[in-house]
Design an enzyme around this catalytic site. Structure first.
Site, short mmCIF file in Angstrom:
data_model
loop_
_atom_site.label_atom_id
_atom_site.label_comp_id
_atom_site.label_asym_id
_atom_site.label_seq_id
_atom_site.Cartn_x
_atom_site.Cartn_y
_atom_site.Cartn_z
CE1 TYR A 213 -3.78 2.37 0.42
CE2 TYR A 213 -2.62 3.18 2.36
CZ TYR A 213 -3.63 3.31 1.42
OH TYR A 213 -4.48 4.39 1.49
CE LYS B 81 -3.37 5.27 -1.81
NZ LYS B 81 -4.38 5.85 -2.72
P1 NAP Z 1 -13.27 3.48 1.11
O1 NAP Z 1 -14.26 4.05 2.06
O2 NAP Z 1 -12.93 2.04 1.17
O3 NAP Z 1 -13.77 3.86 -0.37
C1 NAP Z 1 -13.05 3.42 -1.48
C2 NAP Z 1 -13.71 3.92 -2.74
O4 NAP Z 1 -12.91 3.48 -3.85
C3 NAP Z 1 -15.11 3.34 -2.93
O5 NAP Z 1 -15.98 4.36 -3.38
C4 NAP Z 1 -14.91 2.28 -4.01
O6 NAP Z 1 -16.03 2.16 -4.88
C5 NAP Z 1 -13.75 2.87 -4.81
N1 NAP Z 1 -13.06 1.85 -5.59
C6 NAP Z 1 -12.33 0.79 -5.14
N2 NAP Z 1 -11.89 0.06 -6.17
C7 NAP Z 1 -12.35 0.67 -7.31
C8 NAP Z 1 -12.21 0.41 -8.70
N3 NAP Z 1 -11.53 -0.65 -9.13
N4 NAP Z 1 -12.80 1.25 -9.57
C9 NAP Z 1 -13.51 2.33 -9.14
N5 NAP Z 1 -13.68 2.63 -7.84
C10 NAP Z 1 -13.10 1.80 -6.94
O7 NAP Z 1 -11.88 4.24 1.23
P2 NAP Z 1 -11.51 5.77 1.57
O8 NAP Z 1 -10.98 5.79 2.95
O9 NAP Z 1 -12.62 6.67 1.20
O10 NAP Z 1 -10.28 5.96 0.58
C11 NAP Z 1 -10.34 6.78 -0.57
C12 NAP Z 1 -8.93 7.04 -1.04
O11 NAP Z 1 -8.20 7.65 0.02
C13 NAP Z 1 -8.13 5.78 -1.39
O12 NAP Z 1 -7.32 6.04 -2.51
C14 NAP Z 1 -7.30 5.53 -0.17
O13 NAP Z 1 -6.15 4.79 -0.45
C15 NAP Z 1 -7.00 6.94 0.25
N6 NAP Z 1 -6.61 7.10 1.66
C16 NAP Z 1 -7.45 6.72 2.67
C17 NAP Z 1 -7.02 6.88 3.99
C18 NAP Z 1 -7.88 6.46 5.15
O14 NAP Z 1 -7.37 6.48 6.30
N7 NAP Z 1 -9.14 6.13 4.98
C19 NAP Z 1 -5.77 7.44 4.27
C20 NAP Z 1 -4.96 7.81 3.21
C21 NAP Z 1 -5.39 7.65 1.91
P3 NAP Z 1 -17.02 0.86 -4.90
O15 NAP Z 1 -17.34 0.54 -3.46
O16 NAP Z 1 -18.19 1.35 -5.68
O17 NAP Z 1 -16.28 -0.23 -5.59
#
Ligand code: NAP
Length: 247
Positions: free
Chosen positions: A155, A159
């Site tokens: 991961y 990133k």
């Molecule tokens: P999340 O709640 O798990 O949501 C992930 C989103 O990505 C969902 O809407 C999902 O859509 C979509 N997704 C996954 N695979 C996909 C694909 N193949 N094609 C299109 N859409 C896809 O995660 P989040 O926390 O909101 O994370 C969003 C972003 O922020 C990610 O890039 C993550 O790495 C980054 N991030 C998160 C955190 C954290 O602590 N949460 C920290 C740093 C960075 P579906 O459900 O419709 O498939």
């Protein structure tokens, strides 16, 4: 109304950070395109809620790791709106494991979605922005892409790719009036982090100066700034949204 009438595509907007970003951008006057892959009901609920409140949004299913599906998404935006002002590459997955326990399939999956997805969307939509001579691209990196993290080699590396891609594409696309930036969130409460153990939560909380975890809205507010004219001279930047978390 910081982004009035702007056409903004957010990948992975059905849940979490993408969903909160779609809301704040729609509330600020933009035409939001909610991309989703598997959570159709959640995407529909969001678009309906926005429409009920008088905001403009549409939804489109596409797996960002599939070239065919990203092409269909691109053609949908081209035919429906004829332009793109902001692309937010937010879709992503997380997989945690120690190196020796890491499956090759997990490596492939994370590269497909977190890296190839970003590349495909950027390639299709930056061409449209180049023709317009304007546009903003915002990528979702992570604090672990900057510092690395125990048990998160795949991961973190995916990133770091986002960060390198952001900086290099900012240099390449600047001549067309396109800015490229990334947000680097710390620990944000979303589906992605719900299964985090109490031990890790306590450890992270102790290292976070603001003494609270982030919300999807905390990240969305920075996305709003980067989508708006307020950030016109900001490019190639990786903006931490982590409550001052010391890794
Ligand atoms: P999340 O709640 O798990 O949501 C992930 C989103 O990505 C969902 O809407 C999902 O859509 C979509 N997704 C996954 N695979 C996909 C694909 N193949 N094609 C299109 N859409 C896809 O995660 P989040 O926390 O909101 O994370 C969003 C972003 O922020 C990610 O890039 C993550 O790495 C980054 N991030 C998160 C955190 C954290 O602590 N949460 C920290 C740093 C960075 P579906 O459900 O419709 O498939």
């Amino acid at each position: 109304m910081l982004v009035k009438d702007k056409v903004i595509l957010i990948t992975g907007a059905s849940r979490g950070i993408g969903r909160a970003t779609a809301k704040i951008l729609a509330e600020n006057g933009s035409h939001v395109i909610v991309n989703y892959n598997s959570s159709e009901n959640a995407a529909k609920e969001l678009v309906d809620e926005l429409a009920t409140n008088g905001y403009v949004a549409s939804m489109f299913k596409a797996d960002v790791s599939s070239e065919d599906e990203v092409k269909k998404l691109f053609l949908y935006v081209k035919e429906k709106y004829g332009r793109i002002d902001v692309l937010i590459n937010n879709a992503g997955i997380m997989k945690n494991s120690l190196i020796m326990m890491t499956k090759t399939q997990d490596f492939e999956k994370i590269v497909e979605i977190n890296c190839k997805g970003l590349f495909l969307c950027t390639r299709f939509f930056s061409k449209m922005m180049m023709k317009q001579n304007s546009g903003k691209i915002i990528n979702t990196a992570s604090i672990v892409g900057v510092y690395g993290n125990y048990g998160q080699t795949l991961y973190s590396a995916s990133k770091s790719f986002v960060i390198g891609y952001t900086k290099a594409s900012a240099k390449e696309l600047g001549q067309y009036g396109i800015t490229v930036n990334a947000v680097a969130p710390g620990f944000i409460e979303s589906d992605m982090t719900t299964n985090t153990s109490e031990e890790i939560r306590n450890d992270l909380m102790s290292k976070t100066a603001l003494k609270r975890f982030g919300t999807p809205k905390d990240v969305a507010k920075v996305m709003l700034f980067l989508s708006s004219d307020l950030s016109d001279y900001v490019s190639g930047q990786i903006i931490g949204v982590d409550g001052c978390e010391i890794m």
